[in-house]
Scaffold this motif. Structure first.
Motif: not given
Length: 301
Positions: A75-76, A144-145, A150-151, A154-157
């Motif tokens: 999915a990237h 964490r958040d 989800d994406d 990229r990593h969630p931040s």
């Protein structure tokens, strides 16, 4: 972040280990290294537990996760990376088996908690004990958040929730810390995050000299990584606590596994510091061992 070999992820069927595997997959894009998912069965009594049934259950866990990761990778926006995903079920002690295989790995990734402790802030036994024995770099991943699923790009931040986010690294004069700082800077640039360099100087006799050296180190990092967004801080107090406090608003805390040098506040009790940060940090923790890196010569020039 420099990878000298494949990436191993310890998988136990928990959401934590699945998130850790998704984090590792994103880091592997473009490296031509493989992702090795390893499930270790540690039955209390081999003569009682049905080993064949446990192995089949383990293979089911790994196959399901590998499929999820394949979908995430595909999915990237740039399409599938072609990263090879390998799976292995092993019978034995989880800590011993993973430590043994980490010797040839570029990175070992663990979820902070094992299955059954998803809502606990306490670190799992394997995740706490293994980093000190594994020869490779070790990431203890904390959710964490948001989710890594989800994406795909990229990593969630934490920054998306209004916190500072980004990467925190503890820096002293040692080469161990220099290597950790290089990996922290590389990770920050690749993720598009800010790097916070923390230097504890309370125990120094000449604070001005220490701060001047730290500023020179920051210039060295910026020269190695022209796109680096970074700043340096000189917090007071216990070095472990300063990293733990910084972790509350960070995505990843990076620390060298060992160190020695002028910045005694960061080095004289590094074993204690690393253990304390692993135990109480609210962010993921990356522990980096020493390696020979030609960029270190420019730091000491």
């Amino acid at each position: 972040m420099q990878l000298s070999g494949d990436v191993i992820v310890g998988v136990d069927g928990s959401d934590q280990s699945a998130e850790a595997a998704a984090w590792a997959l994103k880091e592997l894009r473009g490296t031509r290294r493989a992702l090795r998912l390893i499930h270790v069965i540690t039955p209390a009594h081999l003569e009682i537990d049905d080993e064949v049934e446990l192995q089949e259950a383990g293979r089911t866990v790994l196959t399901g996760l590998a499929d999820r990761l394949g979908d995430l990778d595909a999915a990237h926006p740039d399409g599938a990376s072609g990263t090879e995903i390998l799976t292995e079920v092993i019978v034995g002690d989880a800590g011993e088996e993973l430590a043994m295989r980490a010797g040839d790995a570029g990175l070992l990734v663990l979820g902070r908690h094992g299955a059954g402790t998803v809502n606990s802030r306490r670190i799992g036994t394997v995740s706490f004990g293994l980093p000190g024995h594994a020869l490779s770099t070790v990431l203890v991943h904390t959710v964490r958040d948001g989710s890594e699923f989800d994406d795909p790009s990229r990593h969630p931040s934490m920054a998306r929730g209004g916190a500072t986010g980004g990467v925190v690294v503890g820096l002293d004069t040692s080469e161990y810390a220099g290597v950790a700082a290089l990996d922290a800077a590389s990770l920050a640039v690749a993720s598009g995050w800010r790097l916070r360099v923390l230097v504890g100087v309370d125990a120094l006799g000449d604070r001005a000299e220490a701060e001047a050296r730290a500023q020179a180190d920051l210039a060295w990092l910026r020269e190695a990584f022209p796109d680096l967004d970074a700043d340096i801080e000189f917090p007071s107090g216990d070095p472990a606590q300063m990293l733990i406090d910084a972790s509350k608003a960070a995505d990843i805390v990076v620390i060298g596994k060992r160190g020695k040098g002028v910045f005694a506040a960061m080095t004289s009790q590094l074993g204690r510091t690393s253990s304390a940060v692993l135990t109480d940090a609210e962010a993921s923790v990356l522990l980096v061992p020493y390696r020979r890196d030609p960029r270190l010569s420019a730091r000491s020039a």
